[in-house]
Structures are given as structure tokens and as C-alpha cells.
Scaffold this motif. Structure first.
Motif, PDB file in Angstrom:
ATOM      1  N   GLU A  76     -23.390  22.931 -12.119  1.00 15.90           N
ATOM      2  CA  GLU A  76     -24.230  22.593 -10.965  1.00 15.90           C
ATOM      3  C   GLU A  76     -23.406  21.961  -9.845  1.00 15.90           C
ATOM      4  O   GLU A  76     -23.544  22.303  -8.676  1.00 15.90           O
ATOM      5  CB  GLU A  76     -25.325  21.627 -11.433  1.00 15.90           C
ATOM      6  CG  GLU A  76     -26.296  21.190 -10.371  1.00 15.90           C
ATOM      7  CD  GLU A  76     -27.311  20.208 -10.941  1.00 15.90           C
ATOM      8  OE1 GLU A  76     -27.401  19.089 -10.394  1.00 15.90           O
ATOM      9  OE2 GLU A  76     -27.994  20.542 -11.925  1.00 15.90           O
ATOM     10  N   ASN A  77     -22.522  21.031 -10.219  1.00 12.22           N
ATOM     11  CA  ASN A  77     -21.707  20.353  -9.206  1.00 12.22           C
ATOM     12  C   ASN A  77     -20.726  21.304  -8.525  1.00 12.22           C
ATOM     13  O   ASN A  77     -20.563  21.256  -7.308  1.00 12.22           O
ATOM     14  CB  ASN A  77     -20.954  19.174  -9.820  1.00 12.22           C
ATOM     15  CG  ASN A  77     -21.855  17.998 -10.078  1.00 12.22           C
ATOM     16  OD1 ASN A  77     -22.921  17.878  -9.478  1.00 12.22           O
ATOM     17  ND2 ASN A  77     -21.466  17.138 -10.988  1.00 12.22           N
ATOM     18  N   ILE A  78     -20.076  22.151  -9.288  1.00 11.88           N
ATOM     19  CA  ILE A  78     -19.136  23.101  -8.684  1.00 11.88           C
ATOM     20  C   ILE A  78     -19.877  24.015  -7.722  1.00 11.88           C
ATOM     21  O   ILE A  78     -19.437  24.239  -6.594  1.00 11.88           O
ATOM     22  CB  ILE A  78     -18.400  23.923  -9.763  1.00 11.88           C
ATOM     23  CG1 ILE A  78     -17.409  23.030 -10.514  1.00 11.88           C
ATOM     24  CG2 ILE A  78     -17.672  25.120  -9.136  1.00 11.88           C
ATOM     25  CD1 ILE A  78     -16.795  23.671 -11.743  1.00 11.88           C
ATOM     26  N   GLU A  79     -21.024  24.529  -8.145  1.00 12.30           N
ATOM     27  CA  GLU A  79     -21.779  25.438  -7.282  1.00 12.30           C
ATOM     28  C   GLU A  79     -22.279  24.728  -6.027  1.00 12.30           C
ATOM     29  O   GLU A  79     -22.271  25.301  -4.941  1.00 12.30           O
ATOM     30  CB  GLU A  79     -22.933  26.081  -8.062  1.00 12.30           C
ATOM     31  CG  GLU A  79     -22.426  27.041  -9.115  1.00 12.30           C
ATOM     32  CD  GLU A  79     -23.507  27.744  -9.922  1.00 12.30           C
ATOM     33  OE1 GLU A  79     -23.170  28.723 -10.607  1.00 12.30           O
ATOM     34  OE2 GLU A  79     -24.682  27.306  -9.883  1.00 12.30           O
ATOM     35  N   PHE A  80     -22.661  23.448  -6.158  1.00  8.08           N
ATOM     36  CA  PHE A  80     -23.129  22.687  -5.000  1.00  8.08           C
ATOM     37  C   PHE A  80     -21.986  22.345  -4.048  1.00  8.08           C
ATOM     38  O   PHE A  80     -22.045  22.629  -2.861  1.00  8.08           O
ATOM     39  CB  PHE A  80     -23.831  21.400  -5.467  1.00  8.08           C
ATOM     40  CG  PHE A  80     -24.224  20.491  -4.329  1.00  8.08           C
ATOM     41  CD1 PHE A  80     -25.355  20.769  -3.578  1.00  8.08           C
ATOM     42  CD2 PHE A  80     -23.464  19.380  -4.011  1.00  8.08           C
ATOM     43  CE1 PHE A  80     -25.716  19.940  -2.520  1.00  8.08           C
ATOM     44  CE2 PHE A  80     -23.821  18.541  -2.957  1.00  8.08           C
ATOM     45  CZ  PHE A  80     -24.951  18.829  -2.208  1.00  8.08           C
ATOM     46  N   TRP A  81     -20.938  21.725  -4.592  1.00  6.47           N
ATOM     47  CA  TRP A  81     -19.852  21.227  -3.739  1.00  6.47           C
ATOM     48  C   TRP A  81     -19.077  22.336  -3.061  1.00  6.47           C
ATOM     49  O   TRP A  81     -18.629  22.181  -1.938  1.00  6.47           O
ATOM     50  CB  TRP A  81     -18.891  20.351  -4.552  1.00  6.47           C
ATOM     51  CG  TRP A  81     -19.525  19.050  -4.896  1.00  6.47           C
ATOM     52  CD1 TRP A  81     -19.938  18.656  -6.132  1.00  6.47           C
ATOM     53  CD2 TRP A  81     -19.877  18.001  -4.018  1.00  6.47           C
ATOM     54  NE1 TRP A  81     -20.519  17.428  -6.063  1.00  6.47           N
ATOM     55  CE2 TRP A  81     -20.493  16.996  -4.770  1.00  6.47           C
ATOM     56  CE3 TRP A  81     -19.739  17.809  -2.649  1.00  6.47           C
ATOM     57  CZ2 TRP A  81     -20.969  15.816  -4.216  1.00  6.47           C
ATOM     58  CZ3 TRP A  81     -20.210  16.638  -2.096  1.00  6.47           C
ATOM     59  CH2 TRP A  81     -20.806  15.668  -2.865  1.00  6.47           C
ATOM     60  N   TYR A  82     -18.899  23.429  -3.752  1.00  7.24           N
ATOM     61  CA  TYR A  82     -18.075  24.489  -3.187  1.00  7.24           C
ATOM     62  C   TYR A  82     -18.914  25.670  -2.701  1.00  7.24           C
ATOM     63  O   TYR A  82     -18.362  26.700  -2.332  1.00  7.24           O
ATOM     64  CB  TYR A  82     -17.035  24.940  -4.216  1.00  7.24           C
ATOM     65  CG  TYR A  82     -16.036  23.835  -4.494  1.00  7.24           C
ATOM     66  CD1 TYR A  82     -14.965  23.613  -3.640  1.00  7.24           C
ATOM     67  CD2 TYR A  82     -16.188  23.007  -5.590  1.00  7.24           C
ATOM     68  CE1 TYR A  82     -14.066  22.596  -3.887  1.00  7.24           C
ATOM     69  CE2 TYR A  82     -15.297  21.981  -5.843  1.00  7.24           C
ATOM     70  CZ  TYR A  82     -14.238  21.780  -4.983  1.00  7.24           C
ATOM     71  OH  TYR A  82     -13.344  20.764  -5.219  1.00  7.24           O
ATOM     72  N   ASN A  83     -20.246  25.497  -2.707  1.00  8.02           N
ATOM     73  CA  ASN A  83     -21.161  26.508  -2.193  1.00  8.02           C
ATOM     74  C   ASN A  83     -20.819  27.897  -2.742  1.00  8.02           C
ATOM     75  O   ASN A  83     -20.586  28.843  -1.996  1.00  8.02           O
ATOM     76  CB  ASN A  83     -21.152  26.507  -0.654  1.00  8.02           C
ATOM     77  CG  ASN A  83     -22.339  27.267  -0.094  1.00  8.02           C
ATOM     78  OD1 ASN A  83     -23.368  27.398  -0.750  1.00  8.02           O
ATOM     79  ND2 ASN A  83     -22.183  27.773   1.109  1.00  8.02           N
ATOM     80  N   THR A  84     -20.757  27.977  -4.062  1.00  7.81           N
ATOM     81  CA  THR A  84     -20.387  29.216  -4.726  1.00  7.81           C
ATOM     82  C   THR A  84     -21.243  29.395  -5.976  1.00  7.81           C
ATOM     83  O   THR A  84     -21.861  28.445  -6.436  1.00  7.81           O
ATOM     84  CB  THR A  84     -18.880  29.211  -5.089  1.00  7.81           C
ATOM     85  OG1 THR A  84     -18.511  30.488  -5.568  1.00  7.81           O
ATOM     86  CG2 THR A  84     -18.545  28.170  -6.132  1.00  7.81           C
ATOM     87  N   LYS A  85     -21.286  30.583  -6.495  1.00 12.48           N
ATOM     88  CA  LYS A  85     -22.003  30.874  -7.741  1.00 12.48           C
ATOM     89  C   LYS A  85     -20.952  31.276  -8.765  1.00 12.48           C
ATOM     90  O   LYS A  85     -20.138  32.164  -8.517  1.00 12.48           O
ATOM     91  CB  LYS A  85     -22.993  32.015  -7.492  1.00 12.48           C
ATOM     92  CG  LYS A  85     -23.879  32.309  -8.662  1.00 12.48           C
ATOM     93  CD  LYS A  85     -25.196  31.561  -8.522  1.00 12.48           C
ATOM     94  CE  LYS A  85     -26.163  32.037  -9.581  1.00 12.48           C
ATOM     95  NZ  LYS A  85     -26.589  30.999 -10.456  1.00 12.48           N
ATOM     96  N   LEU A  86     -20.949  30.631  -9.930  1.00 11.06           N
ATOM     97  CA  LEU A  86     -19.965  30.957 -10.957  1.00 11.06           C
ATOM     98  C   LEU A  86     -20.338  32.266 -11.646  1.00 11.06           C
ATOM     99  O   LEU A  86     -21.505  32.514 -11.933  1.00 11.06           O
ATOM    100  CB  LEU A  86     -19.867  29.837 -11.994  1.00 11.06           C
ATOM    101  CG  LEU A  86     -19.339  28.490 -11.485  1.00 11.06           C
ATOM    102  CD1 LEU A  86     -19.282  27.490 -12.624  1.00 11.06           C
ATOM    103  CD2 LEU A  86     -17.991  28.631 -10.838  1.00 11.06           C
TER     104      LEU A  86
END
Length: 188
Positions: free
Chosen positions: A160-170
Motif C-alpha cells: 500500500e505504501n509503495i503504491e501510494f508514495w510512488y503512485n504506481t501499481k505493483l
């Protein structure tokens, strides 16, 4: 004892350990998916408030504000500042560019070098803004270790944090890599 509010508390990585030592801790987060999670936590000194910080803080004052992994949001900082009295303290945690969290992003290949550089530039500008808004008492470089209740919570929160902070979808491949990276993380 001081009244502490953890703004954007998430799963309580800071609020939970603080509640062992503080008189009262408010874990403030607007993510209503956390309501059921917090109901499972048996700690009388910790209270979860599901609300936007701008709404909840308005007209209230607190002694200590904890703001970790903050969004680079100047309006929110000004809302916090209005909820401070003359002896209030704001404690901010911002990962440096070599933190273990940011190294996860690199290992996953979740962002490009240019995106990472832009994020770090925005972070530096935001730090300069904070230093203009507040009297800095102390800056300290800390080595942090992330602790989650279990691997499932860790995986969900890091994703969730990676997708939020970097505005990306894993991607599925990145999620599988993430499971391997997270596996050795400590648990409470």
C-alpha cells in the motif's frame, strides 16, 4: 502525561509501542479499512480515530504530534500547527534516501531512477518548508527496523505504501518478490 496523536498512524507501527509508555495515544488515520484491525488490539491507552486529520484536529490541541512517512502536504502541516499550543512538539520521521524501505522499492524495480530522484527532490523541498514553519530543536539520523504483527499485515502495508508514495501499481511479479523480501521482517 502528554496527549500524543499519531497522524496517519496506519497499522500503528509507532502508536502501539508508544502506548506502552504514554498516558494516551490517538492513532489517527482516515483509512476505514483499519477499524476492524484496531478492534483486535487490546490496549486501553490507545484509541483509534478514523477521520481525516484536517477534520479531527480542527479545534483540538495536543501535546505531541507524531508524523511519520508524511505526505509532502503543506496544508496538512499547517492544520497540525494550528492544533499546537506553545509547548507542543511535532516529531517527524522522514526516511533518508538509503533507508531500508526505499531499498525495497529499488529491489522491486517499482520506480524508475528519474521518479526516485524527483521524489527525493520534493522531499528536500518539503524539509526546507518544515524548517521555515517550525523551530527545529533537534535533527537526528536514526536506523529504523520495521515491525509488523504478521507477514500478511507487513505485505499489505508495504504494498500500500509503495503504491501510494510512488503512485504506481505493483505487478504480480513484484508482489511475489515483495513476499520474499518481507519474509524475514521482525514481528511483534
Amino acid at each position: 502525561g502528554p496527549l500524543i496523536v499519531d497522524v496517519g498512524a496506519g497499522v500503528g507501527r509507532l502508536a502501539l509501542p508508544l502506548a506502552k509508555y504514554a498516558k494516551n495515544v490517538i492513532a489517527l488515520d482516515s483509512n476505514d479499512k483499519l477499524k476492524d484491525y484496531y478492534k483486535t488490539i487490546k490496549c486501553l491507552k490507545l484509541k483509534f480515530i478514523c477521520d481525516k486529520a484536517e477534520k479531527y484536529l480542527k479545534g483540538r490541541q495536543f501535546d505531541i504530534f507524531i508524523f511519520a512517512w508524511l505526505p509532502l502536504d503543506k496544508k496538512l502541516v499547517k492544520v497540525i500547527k494550528k492544533s499546537m499550543h506553545e509547548k507542543s512538539q511535532l516529531i517527524i520521521f522522514i526516511p533518508n534516501n538509503n533507508s531500508d524501505y526505499e531499498s525495497i522499492v529499488e529491489k522491486l524495480g517499482a520506480v524508475t531512477k528519474i521518479e526516485s530522484m524527483k521524489y527525493n527532490q520534493n522531499k528536500q523541498q518539503f524539509l526546507a518548508f518544515l524548517e521555515k514553519e517550525f523551530k527545529v530543536i533537534k535533527k537526528k539520523l536514526l536506523k529504523t527496523k520495521y515491525v509488523y504483527q504478521n507477514e500478511s499485515v507487513a505485505l499489505g502495508k508495504v504494498k500500500e505504501n509503495i503504491e501510494f508514495w510512488y503512485n504506481t501499481k505493483l505487478t504480480t511479479e513484484q508482489l511475489n518478490k515483495l513476499k520474499i523480501i518481507i519474509n524475514p521482517l521482525n514481528k511483534i
